[in-house]
Motif scaffolding. Structure first.
Motif, PDB file in Angstrom:
ATOM      1  N   LYS A 136       0.840  -1.210   0.000  1.00 49.07           N
ATOM      2  CA  LYS A 136       0.000   0.000   0.000  1.00 49.07           C
ATOM      3  C   LYS A 136       0.872   1.256   0.000  1.00 49.07           C
ATOM      4  O   LYS A 136       0.614   2.226   0.709  1.00 49.07           O
ATOM      5  N   LEU A 149      -6.950   6.873   2.473  1.00 45.40           N
ATOM      6  CA  LEU A 149      -7.592   5.673   1.935  1.00 45.40           C
ATOM      7  C   LEU A 149      -8.452   6.005   0.728  1.00 45.40           C
ATOM      8  O   LEU A 149      -8.406   5.318  -0.299  1.00 45.40           O
ATOM      9  N   THR A 153      -7.950   4.766  -3.201  1.00 43.02           N
ATOM     10  CA  THR A 153      -8.918   3.979  -3.952  1.00 43.02           C
ATOM     11  C   THR A 153      -9.365   4.680  -5.235  1.00 43.02           C
ATOM     12  O   THR A 153      -9.566   4.030  -6.260  1.00 43.02           O
TER      13      THR A 153
END
Length: 220
Positions: A136, A149, A153
Motif C-alpha cells: 500500500k 484511503l 482507492t
C-alpha cells in the motif's frame, strides 16, 4: 456471471431475476437460509436478504464466512440503521442495499463487487507513478507520496482504467461499498487533491467535460 439470490418474497425474487437476466447474469434463487447454505452453485456474487424465515441472512453470512466461503455478499434489508450495517460488515458482508431500491443501483453494485473481487496486479505503474498493492505504498520515481484511503482507492481505479474515460458515478460505484455518503462533489474534491500530489509524476488526470476523467501520461 452467476448470481445466487436468496430472497423469500416471490414477487421480488421474480422481478430481480428478470432484471439480472436482462443484464447477462445467470441467476439461481432460493427462499430460505438453510437452502442457501446447502447450495453448490458457483456464484460470483451472493445477493442475500437479511429477513429470511428460520435462519436469517446474518446467520447465513456468519456460517459462510466461518466455513471459509469468501464469495462477495450484497445484503438486502428493510432495516436502515447503523448497528445493522456495522453488524453485517463485521460478519463479512461486502455491500448493503436498503429496500426499496432502484434496480439499476443493484446491478451497478453487483458489477462493482465482481470487479473488486477480481485478482489485482501486485503493482500498477503509469509514467513515473506506481501503486504497490502489497505494501500500500504510492511512489513517484521511487519517492513515497502520502495518500488517504479514499485518495488511494480513487487513484487506483483511475490507474486501472488508464487512457480510458471513467465517469464520476463509476468511481463511486467501484470504490465505495456500504452506501457511504460519498457524492459527485466529493469525487471532484479527491481528484483535485490527487492532482496536486502527482503533479510531477509524468501523469495527468484530464477532465472530459460531460463524461468524467481520464488518467494518462502527460505530454512532454
Amino acid at each position: 456471471m452467476n448470481v445466487l439470490l436468496v430472497e423469500d418474497d416471490p414477487v421480488l425474487t421474480d422481478g430481480l431475476s428478470r432484471v439480472l437476466n436482462s443484464h447477462g447474469f445467470t441467476v439461481h434463487t432460493v427462499n430460505n437460509g438453510n437452502d442457501a447454505l446447502s447450495q453448490r452453485f458457483n456464484a460470483a456474487v451472493l445477493v442475500l436478504d437479511i429477513g429470511l424465515p428460520g435462519i436469517d441472512g446474518f446467520e447465513v453470512l456468519r456460517r459462510m464466512r466461518a466455513a471459509g466461503n469468501n464469495t462477495p455478499v450484497l445484503l438486502l434489508t428493510a432495516r436502515d440503521t447503523i448497528p445493522d450495517r456495522v453488524h453485517g460488515l463485521e460478519l463479512g458482508a461486502d455491500d448493503y442495499l436498503v429496500k426499496p431500491f432502484a434496480t439499476p443501483e443493484l446491478v451497478a453494485r453487483i458489477k462493482a463487487l465482481i470487479r473488486r473481487s477480481a485478482p489485482q496486479p501486485a503493482q500498477l505503474t503509469v509514467g513515473g507513478l506506481s501503486l504497490d498493492n502489497a505494501t500500500k505504498r504510492a511512489d513517484i520515481d521511487g519517492r513515497k507520496i502520502e495518500l488517504s484511503l479514499r485518495e488511494w482507492t480513487v487513484l487506483e481505479y483511475l490507474m486501472q482504467h488508464a487512457s480510458r474515460v471513467v465517469s464520476k458515478q463509476q468511481i463511486i460505484d467501484a470504490v465505495l461499498p456500504w452506501g457511504e455518503d460519498f457524492t459527485i462533489n466529493a469525487v471532484e474534491v479527491y481528484v483535485s487533491r490527487i492532482r496536486l500530489k502527482i503533479a510531477d509524476s509524468g501523469v495527468a488526470i484530464r477532465t472530459i467535460r460531460g463524461f468524467g476523467y481520464m488518467l494518462e501520461k502527460s505530454e512532454a
